[in-house]
Design an enzyme around this catalytic site. Structure first.
Site, short mmCIF file in Angstrom:
data_model
loop_
_atom_site.label_atom_id
_atom_site.label_comp_id
_atom_site.label_asym_id
_atom_site.label_seq_id
_atom_site.Cartn_x
_atom_site.Cartn_y
_atom_site.Cartn_z
CG HIS A 368 32.62 26.71 45.39
ND1 HIS A 368 33.20 25.47 45.62
CD2 HIS A 368 32.80 27.42 46.53
CE1 HIS A 368 33.69 25.43 46.85
NE2 HIS A 368 33.47 26.60 47.42
CE LYS A 559 27.78 13.71 39.08
NZ LYS A 559 29.08 14.32 39.32
NE ARG A 560 23.78 21.62 42.00
CZ ARG A 560 24.08 22.44 40.99
NH1 ARG A 560 23.11 22.99 40.29
NH2 ARG A 560 25.34 22.71 40.69
CE LYS A 565 26.00 19.30 39.25
NZ LYS A 565 27.42 19.15 39.60
CB THR A 667 33.43 16.39 46.41
OG1 THR A 667 32.04 16.68 46.57
CG2 THR A 667 34.24 17.67 46.56
CE LYS A 671 31.66 13.48 48.89
NZ LYS A 671 30.42 14.27 48.75
#
Length: 821
Positions: A368, A559-560, A565, A667, A671
Site C-alpha cells: 500500500h 483525508k489523513r 497529500k 479511495t 467516493k
C-alpha cells in the site's frame, strides 16, 4: 429463510420483516435485552433495542453461512490490523432491504429512525484508507457470496477522537465501547494462546532427530469477538473475527492472600494492554514493543484458528493452502509468514520444505505504499528479545532464499544485499516487506500506476526475480455505503431512471449518460446536490459555528493530514484568492467554501502545524467583511466514516492533489466522484484511472507527472527559483511568514515555510502555478451551470470500475482461486 420466518402463516418474531413484527421485536428487545420499560428508556436504550432487532435478522443467514466453514471449500482469510467499519445500523438496513419497514416499526413506537441512527457511535478500528478498504472488501465478499473471514484486533480504544482547540489538534480517547456494542458476539470458547519473549532450545524428537522449540516467558490468550457482515440482498452473511487479549490466569490468589494486591491482577493488566489501543505511539521503545506484540498476537490467533477449522474438516495440513487463501493487507500482518512456518514445523512437525511450500501457496501480499520509510522494519535485537523463535525462522528463510538469489544473479552481492530479509546497514533490522514478498505467491499494487512504480522502485529487485508474482488490483469502494446509504436523494434519482440493479452492478451507472443533456434530469440532479450541501452546511454550523453558503462552490479535501497529500498547497491557493480580493475588491470570483478534514498522527508535528495553519487562515478570512462571503474556510473536526457520509455527497470539487508518485491509490477520490463531484488532481494513484474512465475533459488535471517529478529531483530541484519567479506564490508565502495569520507571531509557521523554501520534498512550489491556473478554470466552469452539471453526471456515470465488487472478483480470479458459494 421464508419457511423459517413463518409458522402457521404468522411471521416469527426474530426473523419477520413486517412493520408490525418489527415494532413488537423492538419492544421485546427493550424489555428482554435492555431490561427497560419504554417509559424509562433513553435514546441509547432504544438504539440498542433496534440494533438487536436488526442483528436477529442478520444472524438467521449468518448461522447458515457458518455451517459452510466445515465444508470442503476454500475460504478467504483477510488479515488486516485495521477495519474502519463505520456505523453499522444503516448499512445493514440497506443490505437487508428493510429500511422502510424498520422506519415504520420505529415510528409505531413513537420514535424517528434518523434519531436512532444518529445515536450510533463509530468503531474507531482503523486509521484511514487501509482500514476502510478492508471494510469495503468485507462488504463485497459478503455481497458476492464469497466464503471469507476478516481477521483483526478488537481495540478497546480506537483511533483517537480529534478536537480542535485554539486551532490545534488535540487527541482524545475514542471510547467506542463505552455505551455497549450490539453487533459483536463474544466467543470465549474460541481462544488461543500466544507466546512472547523467552528462549528457544534444541531437543530430540521421538525419532532421535534434532528439533527446536520456543519456550516463551509469557502467554496471552486471544478471545474471538465475531461481527456479522451483511451482503446486499444475498444468500450469506460474512464474518469479521476480532481478537481481544486476555490473561491466561487473570487472578492469583496466592499473591492476594499475602497482601500483594497488584501482583494478584498484574498478569491481567499486562495481558490486556496488547489490545488496549489502536497504533500506540511507537516512538518510545515500549510503543514499538506493543505494536509488534499486537501484530504477532492477532496473526497467531488467526492462523491457529484457520488450522483448527482445517483440522475440523478431517483434513491433513499438507492441504492447508487448499482450504485458506490468506491475504496480507500491507506489512502489518507480514509476521504471518514466520508464524505459519513455526506452527507447521514446531507445533505440527511438518518437514521444513513441505511447510514452506504450504506457506507460499497460502499467502498473498498487498503493498500500500511507495514511501520507502513506510516499509516496516524492526531492529534485529528487538526481534531477538521478543520473538526469538521467529527470528531463527526468518534467518533460515533468508539463507535459503539468498542461495536461490545467488544462483540466479551470480556475483551480484549488491542485489543480494537489497533482497535480504535482514538489512545489514547500521544496526541490523528485519525487513517486513521483504518477508511478505518472499513468503507470498502473489504481490499486488492497488492502482495501475502504483503497481508499475512498485516494479520500478521499492520492490524492483523482487520483480526482477519473480515477475510472474506481480499484478495489479485497483482499489474500489462499496456503493452500498458510499452512495445508497450516504446519498439517498441521488440513489433514489438514479434508481428512478435506470432501476435498482446498479447497487450490485455499478457498471449499470453508464446508463445515466443518456440523461447527461436532459434539462429535467439536470434540475433533479442539482436539487439533490443542493439538499446535500444544505445538510452539510447545517452540520458545519452546529459543529464549528461557521455559517457557509450552500450556493457556493464546495471545494473539499478530507483525508489523513500528511505533507505528501499537500493540504498546504490548497491553503496557498486560498491565500492567493484572498490576496487577489484584497487588492481588487470588485473582482468577480466564484464564491467558494473550502472544507478540510482529517487527522494528523500524534507525533507528526509538521502535519499538526498544517492543521493549525488551516484554522488560522479560516479565523482571519471568515471574519473579514471585505470578502463578503466570497471565501469561507472550514476545518471539520474528527473526520471519520460517519462524517464522510455527509461530506462526500455535498462536494462540488474533490481535491486529490498529492505529489505524483507518492499516493498508492486513494479511495476518497472514488467516493467523491461516485457522488458527482469533479476532481482536481495530479496523475497519482487511482487518479490516473479515474481520469481515463470519466474522460480528460471531465477532470481538472495539473502538476508534474511521477516521471517529471523524479527527473526534477535528480536535476537538483531548487524551490526558491519558483518563489522568486512567481509573484503570487511569493506574496502568499510572505503573508504567512509575516505573522498575518498568527496574530503577529512570525515564528509560528516558520518551520512550515522554511521546509517549502529550502527543501520542498513534495514539490508544492513546482506545482503551484499549474494548480492555481487550473483552479481558475474550475471557478469559470462552475458558473456555467449546464456544463458543470453535465460533467458531474458523467463523473458519476463512469465510476463503475471503482466498485469494490470488481476488485474482489479480480482477487478471486487472479490471486485466491476462490469461487462464490
Amino acid at each position: 429463510m421464508e419457511n423459517r420466518q413463518k409458522s402457521q402463516g404468522k411471521e416469527r418474531p426474530r426473523t419477520g420483516t413486517s412493520p408490525e413484527t418489527l415494532a413488537q421485536a423492538i419492544l421485546d428487545n427493550l424489555y428482554y435485552i435492555r431490561g427497560c420499560p419504554p417509559e424509562l428508556a433513553t435514546k441509547n436504550d432504544w438504539y440498542m433495542a433496534l440494533a438487536h432487532t436488526v442483528r436477529d435478522r442478520l444472524l438467521d443467514k449468518w448461522v447458515q453461512t457458518l455451517k459452510h466453514l466445515k465444508e470442503d471449500i476454500k475460504v478467504v482469510s483477510y488479515l488486516s490490523a485495521e477495519f474502519l467499519l463505520g456505523p453499522q445500523l444503516g448499512n445493514h438496513l440497506i443490505n437487508l432491504g428493510i429500511w422502510e419497514q424498520i422506519k415504520e416499526g420505529v415510528s409505531r413506537n413513537g420514535l424517528k429512525l434518523e434519531d436512532l441512527l444518529g445515536q450510533e457511535g463509530e468503531p474507531g478500528l482503523g486509521n484511514g484508507g487501509l482500514g476502510r478498504l478492508a471494510a469495503c472488501y468485507l462488504d463485497s465478499l459478503a455481497t458476492l457470496d464469497v466464503p471469507a473471514i476478516g481477521y483483526g484486533i478488537r481495540y478497546e480504544f480506537g483511533i483517537f477522537d480529534q478536537e480542535i482547540r485554539d486551532g490545534w489538534q488535540v487527541e482524545v480517547s475514542d471510547k467506542w465501547l463505552e455505551m455497549g456494542n450490539p453487533w459483536e458476539i463474544c466467543k470465549p470458547e474460541i481462544a488461543y494462546r500466544v507466546g512472547w519473549k523467552g528462549r528457544t532450545e534444541i531437543y530430540l524428537d521421538t525419532n532421535g532427530q534434532e528439533q527446536r522449540r520456543w519456550l516463551p516467558d509469557r502467554m496471552v490468550k486471544g478471545v474471538a469477538h465475531d461481527y456479522p457482515v451483511s451482503g446486499y440482498r444475498n444468500r450469506i452473511t460474512g464474518l469479521l473475527r476480532l481478537w481481544k487479549a486476555e490473561a491466561v490466569k487473570s487472578f492469583d490468589f496466592a499473591d492476594f492472600n499475602v497482601g500483594d494486591y497488584y501482583g494478584a491482577v498484574e498478569e491481567k493488566v499486562v495481558s490486556e494492554t496488547v489490545t488496549k489501543v489502536l497504533y500506540p505511539n511507537d516512538e518510545p521503545a515500549v510503543g514499538k514493543m506493543l505494536r509488534l506484540a499486537q501484530q504477532h498476537f492477532f496473526v497467531s490467533c488467526s492462523l491457529q484458528d484457520m488450522i483448527h477449522i482445517h483440522l475440523l474438516r478431517g483434513k491433513d495440513l499438507d492441504s492447508f493452502h487448499e482450504s485458506f487463501a490468506v491475504q496480507l493487507n500491507d506489512t502489518h500482518p507480514a509476521i504471518a509468514v514466520a508464524e505459519l512456518m513455526r506452527l507447521l514445523v514446531d507445533e505440527h512437525y511438518l518437514p521444513w520444505e513441505q511447510a514452506w511450500e504450504i506457506t507460499r501457496h497460502t499467502m498473498a501480499y498487498t503493498n500500500h505504499t511507495l514511501l520507502p520509510e513506510a516499509l516496516e522494519t524492526w531492529p534485529q535485537a528487538f526481534f531477538a528479545e521478543h520473538l526469538p523463535r521467529h527470528l531463527e525462522i526468518i534467518y533460515e528463510i533468508n539463507q535459503r532464499f539468498l542461495d536461490e538469489v545467488r544462483l540466479k544473479f551470480p556475483r551480484n552481492e549488491e542485489k543480494v544485499r537489497r533482497l535480504s530479509l535482514i538489512d545489514e546497514t547500521g544496526g541490523k533490522s528485519v525487513r517486513m516487506a521483504n518477508l511478505a514478498s518472499v513468503g507470498s505467491h502473489a504481490i499486488n499494487g492497488v492502482a495501475a500506476l502504483h503497481t508499475e512504480l512498485l516494479k520500478q522502485t521499492v520492490l524492483k529487485d523482487f520483480y526482477d526475480l519473480w515477475p510472474e508474482k506481480f499484478l495489479n488490483v485497483t482499489n474500489g469502494v462499496t456503493p452500498r455505503r458510499f452512495l445508497a446509504l450516504s446519498n439517498p436523494g441521488l440513489s433514489g434519482l438514479i434508481t428512478d431512471k435506470i432501476g435498482p440493479g446498479w447497487v450490485k452492478n455499478l457498471e449499470q451507472l453508464r446508463r445515466l449518460e443518456e440523461f447527461a443533456e436532459d434539462p429535467e434530469f439536470h434540475r433533479d440532479w442539482l436539487r439533490v446536490k443542493l439538499a446535500n450541501k444544505q445538510a452539510l452546511a447545517a452540520d458545519i454550523r452546529e459543529r464549528t459555528g461557521v455559517v457557509v453558503n450552500p450556493e457556493s462552490l464546495f471545494d473539499i479535501q478530507v483525508k489523513r493530514i500528511h505533507e505528501y497529500k499537500r493540504q498546504h498547497l490548497n491553503v496557498l491557493h486560498i491565500i492567493t484568492l484572498f490576496n487577489r480580493l484584497k487588492s481588487h475588491q470588485e473582482q468577480n470570483i466564484t464564491p467558494r467554501t473550502f472544507i478540510f478534514g482529517g487527522k494528523a498522527a500524534p507525533g507528526y508535528l509538521m502535519a499538526k502545524l498544517i492543521i493549525k495553519l488551516i484554522n488560522s487562515v479560516a479565523e482571519v478570512m471568515n471574519s473579514d467583511p471585505d470578502l463578503k462571503d466570497r471565501l469561507k474556510v472550514v476545518f471539520s473536526p474528527n473526520f471519520n466514516v460517519k462524517n464522510g457520509q455527509l461530506i462526500y455527497p455535498a462536494a462540488d470539487l474533490s481535491e486529490q492533489i498529492s505529489t505524483a508518485g507518492k499516493e498508492a491509490s486513494g479511495t476518497g477520490n472514488m467516493k467523491f466522484a461516485m457522488n458527482g463531484a469533479l476532481t482536481i488532481g495530479t496523475l497519482d494513484g487511482a487518479n490516473v484511472e479515474i481520469r481515463e474512465e470519466v474522460g480528460p475533459e471531465n477532470f481538472f488535471l495539473f502538476g508534474l507527472t511521477a516521471e517529471e517529478a523524479q527527473n526534477l529531483r535528480r536535476g537538483g530541484y531548487n524551490p526558491q527559483r519558483y518563489y522568486h519567479e512567481d509573484d503570487e506564490l511569493r506574496e502568499a508565502l510572505d503573508l504567512i511568514n509575516s505573522g498575518f495569520f498568527s496574530h503577529g507571531d512570525r515564528d509560528l509557521f516558520k518551520p512550515l515555510v522554511d521546509s517549502l523554501l529550502y527543501h520542498d520534498d513534495y514539490l508544492l512550489l513546482a506545482d503551484y502555478r499549474s494548480y492555481v491556473d487550473r483552479q481558475d478554470e474550475v471557478g469559470y466552469i462552475f458558473r456555467d451551470e449546464k456544463r458543470w452539471t453535465r460533467m458531474s453526471i458523467l463523473n458519476a456515470a463512469r465510476m463503475g470500475k471503482f466498485s469494490s465488487d470488481r476488485a474482489i472478483r479480480e482477487y478471486c480470479e487472479k490471486v485466491w482461486g476462490v469461487r462464490p458459494l
